[in-house]
Each structure stands twice: as structure tokens, then as C-alpha cells.
Design an enzyme around this catalytic site. Structure first.
Site, PDB file in Angstrom:
ATOM      1  N   ARG A  51      28.032  82.863  29.630  1.00 34.07           N
ATOM      2  CA  ARG A  51      28.303  84.278  29.336  1.00 34.07           C
ATOM      3  C   ARG A  51      28.430  85.157  30.575  1.00 34.07           C
ATOM      4  NH1 ARG A  51      26.346  82.054  25.372  1.00 34.07           N
ATOM      5  NH2 ARG A  51      25.108  81.100  26.990  1.00 34.07           N
ATOM      6  N   THR A  52      27.450  85.063  31.461  1.00 33.43           N
ATOM      7  CA  THR A  52      27.417  86.037  32.551  1.00 33.43           C
ATOM      8  C   THR A  52      28.642  85.866  33.449  1.00 33.43           C
ATOM      9  OG1 THR A  52      25.021  85.873  32.434  1.00 33.43           O
ATOM     10  CG2 THR A  52      25.924  87.012  34.344  1.00 33.43           C
ATOM     11  N   LYS A  80      26.152  71.881  51.964  1.00 31.41           N
ATOM     12  CA  LYS A  80      26.107  71.361  53.346  1.00 31.41           C
ATOM     13  C   LYS A  80      25.014  72.059  54.146  1.00 31.41           C
ATOM     14  CE  LYS A  80      31.113  71.394  53.163  1.00 31.41           C
ATOM     15  NZ  LYS A  80      32.217  72.202  53.705  1.00 31.41           N
ATOM     16  N   ARG A 101      24.408  84.533  41.053  1.00 30.27           N
ATOM     17  CA  ARG A 101      23.248  83.954  40.358  1.00 30.27           C
ATOM     18  C   ARG A 101      22.655  82.874  41.246  1.00 30.27           C
ATOM     19  NH1 ARG A 101      23.073  82.056  34.143  1.00 30.27           N
ATOM     20  NH2 ARG A 101      22.945  84.326  33.972  1.00 30.27           N
ATOM     21  N   HIS A 129      17.243  89.858  35.504  1.00 29.71           N
ATOM     22  CA  HIS A 129      18.628  89.670  35.068  1.00 29.71           C
ATOM     23  C   HIS A 129      19.139  91.047  34.631  1.00 29.71           C
ATOM     24  CE1 HIS A 129      22.202  87.948  33.562  1.00 29.71           C
ATOM     25  NE2 HIS A 129      21.724  86.970  32.813  1.00 29.71           N
TER      26      HIS A 129
HETATM   27  N1   CP Z   1      22.583  85.407  28.876  1.00 23.10           N
HETATM   28  C1   CP Z   1      22.962  84.643  29.913  1.00 23.10           C
HETATM   29  O1   CP Z   1      22.601  84.897  31.071  1.00 23.10           O
HETATM   30  O2   CP Z   1      23.751  83.587  29.565  1.00 23.10           O
HETATM   31  P1   CP Z   1      24.386  82.562  30.594  1.00 23.10           P
HETATM   32  O3   CP Z   1      23.245  81.794  31.214  1.00 23.10           O
HETATM   33  O4   CP Z   1      25.303  81.681  29.782  1.00 23.10           O
HETATM   34  O5   CP Z   1      25.112  83.331  31.646  1.00 23.10           O
END
Ligand code: CP
Length: 307
Positions: A51-52, A80, A101, A129
Site C-alpha cells: 500500500r504505502t 554493498k 521505509r 508510520h
Molecule cells: N499499511 C501499510 O503500511 O501497508 P504496506 O506495508 O503494504 O505498505
């Protein structure tokens, strides 16, 4: 240069503005279809995501911009031995904004010290998040029309669930929000969330281990996955993996106006039969993620005078 590293980087007024902008994007997508023409978003994902990452990419494309990036550390020069600082320094030469991320808590903050463009924390380990929280806030706004006077149940892995930590930080800033924290004792919210966030805010909260008793009081039920990847052993994970399963029977005593949320991915903590209940909003929540990320990209680029 403004970054988004944690929910509290934004004032309530700025969150309000971003929600209003998202609503305008939903109503008038054509107005925004070329606002980011010629701009590039880099998605640096050192951890898996559906999603993100994809909603960030879709968001930039719907604004007329382009995207580049990687979806796993193994396909980048991190494999590396390149540091996060050097990676973002390089990518700042190629992109106008970066969503990142990383499995290590604080990695996006470290990245922000060396970045020449805005950094967005797209999830750092078990910490935070913030763009999921903006997604959650847009969903709550669209469902409830307010953030005040709500009883919010957070259920599942509240220890490692970064979406929960960020959402508590955001929601405790509104008026008369009560939290019902539902988890096994071993997976309760970290102590710092209680001492540094909940207690200073004055928000009421209770910690319980069984969701049934709380169900009739809840305006929002925010289910979360047990975060398998953050456990020290598979044995520990297996002990908790089915701690909470929301099924149709459990909803019998819930309010008709309940909003059921989940940041997703779901494993088996919500049965698929619940998807047909009109109170289930987790797929709409995922769609809201694209709209709020469109608003966030526009806002950060404007703040950085890059738009
Ligand atoms: N909600 C969320 O962060 O989903 P993903 O891990 O799929 O990005």
C-alpha cells in the site's frame, strides 16, 4: 526544508489543511492532474510494502509527476554496504522528494540530516508510520466528520505496531478522545507512549486483554496484525498470532455507527465475512492513503519552494 518524520512534525492546523486539500483532490482531480509535471518522487523501500509504496507512486503519477526507486534493500547499493546518509545524498540529485521505509527506527531522521530534498518517513521499524496516520485521520474525518469526542479501540500488537504509536500521538491532541488499548500484556503499548504521549495529553485510556467487553463503547475499532517480522523468535510469534480475531459474532454488540479500520495487510485478525459489513472501512482507508499522500507531496514541495 520541512520533512515528515513523525506525526507531531505537523501542527493540527497543518493536518487540517492537508485533509481539506485531500477532499478537494477527491472532488476535483482534474485541478491537480498536472501540478507536479516534471517533478520526481523517489521511493526508497528497504522493507516490503504494498500500500504505502504503490499509493505514493500512484499519488505522484496522478499529480503529473514521475517516480523512481527500489522496493528492497537487496536491489540497491545498501547491499554493498552503502549508508543511508550516502544513499539519500545521491538520490537528492535525482529526485525532488523522497519517501523512505527502513527497518531501523530513526533511519529516516538520519537520512533527513543529509538530504537536499524533503524526506517522508514511510515507516521506520517499530517506531512510527506518519503517512499511515494521515491516511487514518482522513478516513476518520470522512466517516465521522470530527476527531473530537471519540472512543477509539486499538487492538492487536500494540508493542510493535508502529501505526498504533503514530495514531495515538495524533488522536490524543484532539478533545475528549478516549483510548481502549486491547492487547495481550506482552504486546501492550511501549512505556514511552504512556509516559511521554498519553499521560501528558490528559487523554483517558484503559488497557484490557479482551475486546468483547469494550465493543459496545467503541466509535472506532482499529485492528492490527501481529508483527511477525519484529519478534525475536518464531515461538514467541506463534504464541500470539491468533490473539484477536474479529468476526461477525463479535460485532453483535457494537454500535451501528462503528468504524472498523485496519492499516493492512491483514493476516487473519479480521475474517473475510466482516468485509461485507457496512462498518468495515479498511479498503476505503487504503484508497484514502493515495489522496492524503497526494496532498502531502504537494504540501512538502510547496513548503520547500520546489513547486
Ligand atoms: N499499511 C501499510 O503500511 O501497508 P504496506 O506495508 O503494504 O505498505
Amino acid at each position: 526544508m520541512r520533512h515528515l518524520l513523525d506525526t507531531t512534525d505537523l501542527t493540527l492546523g497543518e493536518i487540517d489543511d492537508m485533509i481539506k486539500l485531500s477532499m478537494d483532490i477527491i472532488d476535483n482531480p482534474e485541478k491537480y492532474a498536472h501540478i507536479c509535471d516534471g517533478k520526481k518522487l523517489a521511493t526508497l523501500f528497504f522493507e516490503p510494502s504494498t500500500r504505502t509504496r504503490l499509493s505514493f507512486e500512484a499519488a505522484m503519477m496522478e499529480l503529473g509527476g514521475n517516480v523512481l526507486g527500489f522496493s528492497e534493500a537487496a536491489s540497491s547499493s545498501a547491499s554493498k554496504g552503502e549508508s543511508v546518509e550516502d544513499t539519500v545524498r545521491m538520490v537528492s540529485c535525482y529526485a525532488d522528494i523522497i519517501a523512505m521505509r527502513h527497518p531501523l527506527e530513526g533511519a529516516p531522521r538520519v537520512a533527513s540530516y543529509k538530504a537536499g530534498v524533503p524526506i517522508i518517513n514511510a515507516g521506520d521499524g517499530g517506531h512510527a508510520h506518519p503517512t499511515q496516520t494521515l491516511t487514518d485521520l482522513l478516513t476518520i474525518y470522512r466517516e465521522k466528520g470530527t476527531f473530537d469526542n471519540l472512543t477509539v479501540g486499538l487492538c492487536g500488537d500494540l508493542k510493535f505496531g508502529r501505526t498504533v504509536h503514530s495514531l495515538i500521538k495524533a488522536m490524543c491532541r484532539y478533545n475528549n478522545v478516549k483510548f481502549v488499548l486491547i492487547s495481550p500484556k506482552e504486546l501492550s503499548v511501549p512505556e514511552y507512549i504512556k509516559t511521554d504521549v498519553l499521560k501528558p495529553s490528559g487523554a483517558e485510556y484503559v488497557e484490557i486483554e479482551n475486546m468483547d467487553a469494550a465493543m459496545p463503547d467503541l466509535d472506532i475499532l482499529y485492528m492490527t496484525r501481529i508483527q511477525r517480522e519484529r519478534f525475536f523468535s518464531e515461538e514467541e510469534y506463534l504464541k500470539h498470532k491468533d490473539a484477536f480475531i474479529l468476526d461477525v459474532d463479535k460485532l453483535t454488540n457494537a454500535k451501528k455507527s462503528l468504524t472498523i479500520m485496519h492499516p493492512l495487510p491483514r493476516v487473519n485478525e479480521i475474517t473475510t465475512a466482516v468485509d461485507d459489513d457496512e462498518r468495515a472501512k479498511y479498503f476505503i482507508q487504503a484508497l484514502n492513503g493515495k489522496y492524503i499522500r497526494m496532498a502531502l507531496i504537494i504540501t512538502l514541495l510547496k513548503w520547500g519552494e520546489l513547486l
